[in-house]
Enzyme design. Sequence first.
Site, PDB file in Angstrom:
ATOM      1  N   ASN A   1      47.307   8.083  87.137  1.00 26.23           N
ATOM      2  CA  ASN A   1      46.023   8.992  86.468  1.00 26.23           C
ATOM      3  C   ASN A   1      46.037  10.718  86.371  1.00 26.23           C
ATOM      4  O   ASN A   1      45.057  11.105  85.796  1.00 26.23           O
ATOM      5  CB  ASN A   1      45.166   8.420  87.384  1.00 26.23           C
TER       6      ASN A   1
ATOM      7  N   LYS B   1      59.248   7.641  85.789  1.00 24.36           N
ATOM      8  CA  LYS B   1      60.959   8.032  86.146  1.00 24.36           C
ATOM      9  C   LYS B   1      61.063   7.590  87.865  1.00 24.36           C
ATOM     10  O   LYS B   1      61.908   6.456  87.784  1.00 24.36           O
ATOM     11  CB  LYS B   1      61.531   8.657  85.799  1.00 24.36           C
TER      12      LYS B   1
ATOM     13  N   SER C   1      44.109   8.469  76.443  1.00 26.92           N
ATOM     14  CA  SER C   1      43.245   9.160  76.847  1.00 26.92           C
ATOM     15  C   SER C   1      42.873   9.157  74.782  1.00 26.92           C
ATOM     16  O   SER C   1      43.623   8.992  74.328  1.00 26.92           O
ATOM     17  CB  SER C   1      42.809  11.041  76.312  1.00 26.92           C
TER      18      SER C   1
ATOM     19  N   TYR D   1      45.892  18.921  74.846  1.00 24.77           N
ATOM     20  CA  TYR D   1      45.382  17.747  75.675  1.00 24.77           C
ATOM     21  C   TYR D   1      45.232  16.817  74.723  1.00 24.77           C
ATOM     22  O   TYR D   1      46.985  15.298  75.302  1.00 24.77           O
ATOM     23  CB  TYR D   1      44.175  18.140  76.446  1.00 24.77           C
TER      24      TYR D   1
ATOM     25  N   LYS E   1      48.217  14.020  75.616  1.00 26.40           N
ATOM     26  CA  LYS E   1      47.678  12.284  75.684  1.00 26.40           C
ATOM     27  C   LYS E   1      48.164  10.771  74.967  1.00 26.40           C
ATOM     28  O   LYS E   1      48.434   9.961  74.590  1.00 26.40           O
ATOM     29  CB  LYS E   1      46.378  12.343  75.789  1.00 26.40           C
TER      30      LYS E   1
ATOM     31  N   THR F   1      32.680  13.186  85.014  1.00 24.69           N
ATOM     32  CA  THR F   1      33.574  12.751  86.573  1.00 24.69           C
ATOM     33  C   THR F   1      33.336  14.299  86.951  1.00 24.69           C
ATOM     34  O   THR F   1      33.790  15.100  87.897  1.00 24.69           O
ATOM     35  CB  THR F   1      35.179  12.582  86.252  1.00 24.69           C
TER      36      THR F   1
END
Length: 267
Positions: free
Chosen positions: A108, A141, A160, A175, A179, A209
């Site tokens: 996350n 991994k 996202s 971004y 994503k 958030t």
Amino acid sequence: MPGQQATKHESLLDQLSLKGKVVVVTGASGPKGMGIEAARGCAEMGAAVAITYASRAQGAEENVKELEKTYGIKAKAYKCQVDSYESCEKLVKDVVADFGQIDAFIANAGATADSGILDGSVEAWNHVVQVDLNGTFHCAKAVGHHFKERGTGSLVITASMSGHIANFPQEQTSYNVAKAGCIHMARSLANEWRDFARVNSISPGYIDTGLSDFVPKETQQLWHSMIPMGRDGLAKELKGAYVYFASDASTYTTGADLLIDGGYTTR
């Protein structure tokens, strides 16, 4: 023959239960972010929880105390810089040493972008891609070796809706690209790990958030007008999705991406 079997539980409550399981959640040091809400959901369903932080040690320790007090489960915080494979590898080794196993890993931790490629620096681009995309690879991994050794496991990647669309009006190409890569990483790993682990992603929309507080109010109002439900989501509205993917309720679900965006991508 594939090694992954269907759940043995008939009851949905038993399928969703995480009792006896250990769940790792990276990026869970904030008080109301998606990471801590994922951890709360898993703890509520009985899981022991390991959470990570990059710099906010105090916040992570406060979250650990809350998880243990509220849900009566074992919890512990670990420092992990996901942009370093060695840090992720150490995290997995330390959690296994402390908890005995890892049943589900929620990748996350992430970084946001505040500019497009022309206005932003090369360093800013590299930072977002290194944390959001390569950081997810490092986590995968590191824990993948453990899953393969045990013959079971669930990797849940926080992607996202920005991996599906190009956001407007804010510019955040780095971004979006990172994503999109996370979504396809989940699909690809679902195939690569088909004999021993499930891999899925969750694609949230605009979630309150605190990470987007720097965005001007008029911009936020504009994007709210583009969401059919007319508001930001709350991180607690994602808990059920994380629990589903971490639990035995999803033993036939792999390579899936769950959009939770208030309908944004339907327009």
